[in-house]
Design a protein around this motif. Structure first.
Motif, short mmCIF file in Angstrom:
data_model
loop_
_atom_site.label_atom_id
_atom_site.label_comp_id
_atom_site.label_asym_id
_atom_site.label_seq_id
_atom_site.Cartn_x
_atom_site.Cartn_y
_atom_site.Cartn_z
N GLU A 1 -29.69 26.41 -32.77
CA GLU A 1 -30.86 27.26 -32.50
C GLU A 1 -32.04 26.43 -31.99
OE1 GLU A 1 -30.99 30.56 -32.21
OE2 GLU A 1 -28.85 30.28 -32.53
N LEU A 2 -32.24 25.27 -32.58
CA LEU A 2 -33.32 24.41 -32.08
C LEU A 2 -33.08 24.01 -30.62
CD1 LEU A 2 -34.10 22.01 -35.08
CD2 LEU A 2 -35.38 24.01 -34.31
N ILE A 3 -31.84 23.70 -30.30
CA ILE A 3 -31.51 23.26 -28.94
C ILE A 3 -31.57 24.43 -27.95
CG2 ILE A 3 -29.66 22.38 -27.46
CD1 ILE A 3 -28.78 20.69 -29.96
N PHE A 4 -30.84 25.52 -28.24
CA PHE A 4 -30.69 26.59 -27.25
C PHE A 4 -31.87 27.55 -27.18
CE2 PHE A 4 -26.29 25.19 -27.76
CZ PHE A 4 -25.94 25.05 -26.42
N ARG A 5 -32.47 27.93 -28.30
CA ARG A 5 -33.62 28.82 -28.27
C ARG A 5 -34.93 28.03 -28.32
NH1 ARG A 5 -29.11 31.02 -27.77
NH2 ARG A 5 -28.50 30.68 -29.90
N GLY A 6 -34.98 27.03 -29.18
CA GLY A 6 -36.23 26.28 -29.36
C GLY A 6 -36.59 25.39 -28.20
N LEU A 7 -35.62 24.77 -27.56
CA LEU A 7 -35.90 23.85 -26.46
C LEU A 7 -35.54 24.44 -25.10
CD1 LEU A 7 -34.64 20.52 -28.10
CD2 LEU A 7 -37.00 21.30 -27.84
#
Length: 139
Positions: free
Chosen positions: A20-26
């Motif tokens: 989630e941090l990689i795909f939505r957050g970043l």
């Protein structure tokens, strides 16, 4: 064994959090600045296609392809939830729960797993489309 199951579930929670941090957050947030529709498409597809890496761990080819399809649908739903809520937290919670619960469905018969994959595609996609349709009506 119970300890191994608990550790596996915890590792799946960590994977959900990091994804989630990689795909939505970043990724999505960075791309959204330029073109939101492109960010939705690329974000959903890269999330789905990213699951093809499971083939490297010896995962079944058919179920990996099905996972790519349903992960793309779930990625689209998570982007929709992220846009509607303005928060990544619901996506993290849902992703961790999906990953953790998937631990208990892996031993099902092949036809049951196919049905589960179909449901994991249709339900998130339908819900995301419904959320977006309702937003268009109120806009």
């Amino acid at each position: 064994p119970p300890l191994e199951t608990v550790l596996y579930v915890l590792s799946m929670f960590c994977v959900g959090f990091l994804e989630e941090l990689i795909f939505r957050g970043l990724l999505f947030k960075a791309m959204c600045r330029d073109d939101q529709k492109a960010a939705i498409i690329v974000g959903s597809l890269t999330f789905g296609v990213g699951h093809i890496v499971n083939l490297l761990t010896g995962a079944d080819f058919l179920f990996t392809l099905l996972q790519v399809v349903y992960a793309t649908a779930i990625g689209y739903l998570f982007i929709t939830i992220f846009l509607k809520s303005g928060s990544i937290v619901p996506c993290i919670i849902a992703h961790c729960l999906i990953n953790g619960l998937s631990t208990f469905g892996a031993d099902q018969e092949r036809w049951v797993r196919v049905i589960i994959c179909i449901l994991l595609t249709v339900i998130p996609l339908a819900y995301a489309l419904w959320l977006n349709r309702n937003a268009e009506k109120t806009a």
